[in-house]
Each structure stands twice: as C-alpha cells, then as structure tokens.
Design a protein around this motif. Structure first.
Motif, PDB file in Angstrom:
ATOM      1  N   ARG A   1      44.722  31.550  37.694  1.00 29.29           N
ATOM      2  CA  ARG A   1      43.409  31.762  37.068  1.00 29.29           C
ATOM      3  C   ARG A   1      42.287  31.270  37.973  1.00 29.29           C
ATOM      4  O   ARG A   1      41.273  31.951  38.175  1.00 29.29           O
ATOM      5  CB  ARG A   1      43.346  31.077  35.708  1.00 29.29           C
TER       6      ARG A   1
ATOM      7  N   LEU B   1      39.370  33.706  39.540  1.00 27.39           N
ATOM      8  CA  LEU B   1      37.947  33.439  39.316  1.00 27.39           C
ATOM      9  C   LEU B   1      37.211  33.275  40.641  1.00 27.39           C
ATOM     10  O   LEU B   1      36.074  33.751  40.806  1.00 27.39           O
ATOM     11  CB  LEU B   1      37.780  32.182  38.453  1.00 27.39           C
TER      12      LEU B   1
ATOM     13  N   THR C   1      36.512  36.640  42.129  1.00 24.96           N
ATOM     14  CA  THR C   1      35.656  37.528  41.331  1.00 24.96           C
ATOM     15  C   THR C   1      34.327  36.871  40.970  1.00 24.96           C
ATOM     16  O   THR C   1      33.695  37.242  39.986  1.00 24.96           O
ATOM     17  CB  THR C   1      36.384  37.952  40.043  1.00 24.96           C
TER      18      THR C   1
ATOM     19  N   GLN D   1      33.920  35.678  37.373  1.00 24.52           N
ATOM     20  CA  GLN D   1      33.892  36.609  36.240  1.00 24.52           C
ATOM     21  C   GLN D   1      35.271  36.914  35.657  1.00 24.52           C
ATOM     22  O   GLN D   1      35.393  37.208  34.470  1.00 24.52           O
ATOM     23  CB  GLN D   1      33.253  37.923  36.679  1.00 24.52           C
ATOM     24  N   GLY D   2      36.285  36.904  36.476  1.00 26.37           N
ATOM     25  CA  GLY D   2      37.593  37.377  36.060  1.00 26.37           C
ATOM     26  C   GLY D   2      37.760  38.841  36.424  1.00 26.37           C
ATOM     27  O   GLY D   2      36.806  39.526  36.810  1.00 26.37           O
TER      28      GLY D   2
ATOM     29  N   ASN E   1      38.585  42.909  36.004  1.00 31.41           N
ATOM     30  CA  ASN E   1      38.341  43.979  35.024  1.00 31.41           C
ATOM     31  C   ASN E   1      39.630  44.360  34.311  1.00 31.41           C
ATOM     32  O   ASN E   1      39.616  44.696  33.114  1.00 31.41           O
ATOM     33  CB  ASN E   1      37.773  45.230  35.708  1.00 31.41           C
TER      34      ASN E   1
ATOM     35  N   VAL F   1      41.330  38.119  32.635  1.00 34.59           N
ATOM     36  CA  VAL F   1      40.347  39.198  32.502  1.00 34.59           C
ATOM     37  C   VAL F   1      39.009  38.670  31.992  1.00 34.59           C
ATOM     38  O   VAL F   1      38.947  37.722  31.218  1.00 34.59           O
ATOM     39  CB  VAL F   1      40.856  40.321  31.585  1.00 34.59           C
ATOM     40  N   ARG F   2      37.966  39.337  32.437  1.00 33.60           N
ATOM     41  CA  ARG F   2      36.604  39.012  32.012  1.00 33.60           C
ATOM     42  C   ARG F   2      36.319  39.611  30.633  1.00 33.60           C
ATOM     43  O   ARG F   2      37.075  40.480  30.164  1.00 33.60           O
ATOM     44  CB  ARG F   2      35.601  39.555  33.026  1.00 33.60           C
ATOM     45  N   PRO F   3      35.226  39.208  29.969  1.00 34.51           N
ATOM     46  CA  PRO F   3      34.835  39.868  28.723  1.00 34.51           C
ATOM     47  C   PRO F   3      34.713  41.382  28.926  1.00 34.51           C
ATOM     48  O   PRO F   3      34.161  41.841  29.926  1.00 34.51           O
ATOM     49  CB  PRO F   3      33.482  39.230  28.407  1.00 34.51           C
TER      50      PRO F   3
ATOM     51  N   GLY G   1      37.317  43.178  29.383  1.00 32.00           N
ATOM     52  CA  GLY G   1      38.426  43.542  30.258  1.00 32.00           C
ATOM     53  C   GLY G   1      39.577  44.195  29.519  1.00 32.00           C
ATOM     54  O   GLY G   1      39.596  44.292  28.288  1.00 32.00           O
TER      55      GLY G   1
ATOM     56  N   ASN H   1      36.004  38.146  23.044  1.00 35.25           N
ATOM     57  CA  ASN H   1      35.725  38.596  24.403  1.00 35.25           C
ATOM     58  C   ASN H   1      35.901  40.106  24.593  1.00 35.25           C
ATOM     59  O   ASN H   1      35.877  40.597  25.720  1.00 35.25           O
ATOM     60  CB  ASN H   1      36.633  37.849  25.396  1.00 35.25           C
TER      61      ASN H   1
END
Length: 348
Positions: free
Chosen positions: A227, A231, A234, A237-238, A240, A259-261, A263, A285
C-alpha cells in the motif's frame, strides 16, 4: 484412449478410458494435439470444486484436429484445426444471446463444462458439444503453442480483469499476483493504454518476467509495504484499478486497500475460502467490485491480435511435455516457482 482422470482430492492417473464419441448431432470429436494445465485444475485436485467427482477426465483447454462431426454440423469438417476453449456455448439461449455464454442454459447454466461437468481435454480425444458455436477454426499463421493460451488465460485476464475494470487511457493499474492470468491482464491492459501497470507478487522471478509482459513497476509483497509503495507511485491517490489474480483472502483484502475513491477492484482469482468484505470502509469511497467467469467472447479478437503479431501468446509457455508425461507436467506446474515455470504445453 488415454486420459488424465481425477481420482479424488490429491489423486489423478493417466489411464485408459472409453474413446470419445459423438452423442448429439451438434457434437464433434477432436483429436487433442496440444493442451495445457490451468490453476483451476489445481483447485480441483485440492478438492475446492465439489462438482468434479472421481472418474472425471480433467482439462478445459485444447487445440486439435476434428476427426468426426455430428449430423447437424455443417460449418466444420474433418481435418479442421480448431481451438477448443474453456467455455461451451449453444449460441441460442438467453445468456448466450446476451454475450454471457459462461452461463449457457443449454449446458446446465455454467459454460465451463469440460473437466467439470463432462469429460475434459487432457486426453487423446475429446467430445465437443455445440461445436459450431464453441470452437474456433485457427488461421494458418497461429501455432498450436500460441493458440492454446487463448482457450482460457488470455481471455480471462482480458475480460474478467481488464474489461470488467473498465480500464481507461491514463489509468494506473495494480495487478496482484503475476502468474499466467495476472500476466494476461498486464499484457492486455496495454490495449486500453493504461499509463502505469504495477505488478505485485512474492516471486522475484515472476516480477522480473512481468516487465517483459508490459509491467512498468514491480513490488515484492514479501519485502515491501504494498500500500505504501502504491501510494508513493500514485502521488498519494491510490490506483484506479486493482486486479486480484491469486484467489486467496489476503490478496483480495490487499486490493481493497490499493484503490483510490471511485476505483475498481476486478477479482479474477478462483477463491476456495470465504473472504471478508469490509463494506464499512468501501461504500463511502464509491468502490466498484466485479467478479466473473470468462465468457470467451473476445477470443476471435485475441486470435486476430496474435495472428498479426500484436500479442506474443507463445511467451506464456515455458515448459513442454508429451501427452504421456501429463503427471510430470502437473508436478512442474504445481511447483512453478521451483521450476521457473509459467504455463506448460502438452502435445501429441
């Protein structure tokens, strides 16, 4: 004829079975020239697939030559070289008409019948139901060793990973588990112009190989905080998209943290145990989760890409065996890391 027969969890044998024969007018019989072993076959041997009972001939992927055709078959001929894919499709039922032959009603509601509900392809010959709407006649420029990997792993990674996740140009994609199906997802992510593809695995050999299949970054999950590294790659952001290609609870739960919000988590792995789903964290999210069984609806497209040199499907095959070396091939595939193996090709 000889075939690989499931004898119960942990047991199989290469033994004599009755010859494959036509049963229905829409059948053909195919002489198996090349087959392979799938991770799902290993799950069957572990006892994870209860529908597979002792006495079943295993295998659901083949390239071969038609030796007999049913009376209703008009577009296929004896001598045709064909790909027999993992999914059988009648072409007429509601699921088949809506491009979901993985749930073909005519074969019992599940399109994966070879080595599952009927005798499979790890044999000298195989009966293929609904042949005209299931098999693909192969172009001359595509070898057996290329075509065999379009029976399952390439369309699985593409359809259930890449397409289900709706990868878009510019996306960051994390693929957790870079065995053959994970590598298929990595390779076909490029068809949608993913900007960055990150491969995650415990095996340094597989991570190194993933770079040849199109990965841009690699993370060894046994040595790094996945993780934290995602991060970092990206800008906090995490990803996609996270594609799960292992099939164990830990890797699925890992994907939910990457994954990002907004995602997407595309589960491709075959799970044999329950997985905790932390909806208390995910719902807020706007995370989308998809699962699925391959349909094989992209096989014709993938065949064109292979035939025109856009995808090197043969690169998945690292070890070759004869049909009578089936047990040895299973041992190599089951201990892939020890043998630096991806997929095995088993040929006549």
């Amino acid at each position: 004829m000889k075939a690989l027969v499931f004898q119960g969890p942990g047991s199989m044998s290469w033994t004599d079975v009755p010859d494959a024969q036509l049963i229905d007018p829409t059948d053909v019989v195919v002489r198996v020239d090349t087959t392979t072993i799938c991770g799902t076959d290993l799950h069957i041997l572990k006892g994870d697939v209860s529908a597979v009972t002792p006495g079943r001939v295993l295998g659901h992927e083949a390239v071969g030559t038609i030796t007999d055709v049913g009376t209703a078959v008009t577009s296929l001929e004896v001598g045709d070289r064909v790909l027999v894919p993992a999914i059988t499709s009648c072409g007429k039922c509601a699921p088949c008409k809506t491009a979901m032959p993985s749930h073909c009603a005519s074969v019992g509601g599940i399109g994966w019948i070879f080595g599952h509900l009927i005798d499979g392809t790890q044999a000298e010959y195989v009966r293929v139901p609904y042949a005209e709407t299931s098999v693909h006649v192969l172009p001359k420029g595509v070898t057996n060793e290329q075509a065999i990997f379009l029976a399952d792993i390439l369309p699985t990674g593409f359809e259930i990973g890449v397409q289900n996740a709706h990868i878009k140009p510019g996306d960051t994609v994390v693929v957790v588990g870079v065995g053959p199906v994970g590598l298929s997802a990595i390779r076909t992510s490029g068809l949608y112009s993913a900007a960055t593809v990150i491969a995650v695995d415990l095996s340094e050999a597989r991570l190194k190989r993933s770079l040849d299949f199109g990965a841009d970054e690699t993370i060894n999950s046994g040595r790094e905080d996945v993780r934290e590294r995602v991060l970092e790659l990206t800008n906090g952001q995490g990803a996609n998209v996270a594609i799960e290609a292992v099939g164990i609870p830990a890797t699925f739960e890992l994907c939910t943290t990457l994954v990002r919000p907004g995602g997407h988590i595309a589960n491709v792995g075959v799970h044999g145990k329950p997985v905790n789903l932390h909806l208390e964290d995910l719902w807020i999210n706007n995370i989308t989760i998809t699962t699925g069984l391959v349909n094989g609806t992209t096989i014709a497209t993938l065949l064109d890409l292979v035939a025109h040199g856009k995808i090197d499907a043969g690169a998945f095959g690292t070890h070759s065996f004869g049909l009578d070396q089936m047990i040895e091939a299973y041992d190599v595939f089951a201990h892939a890391d020890s043998h630096d193996a991806l997929k095995v090709t088993i040929s006549r």
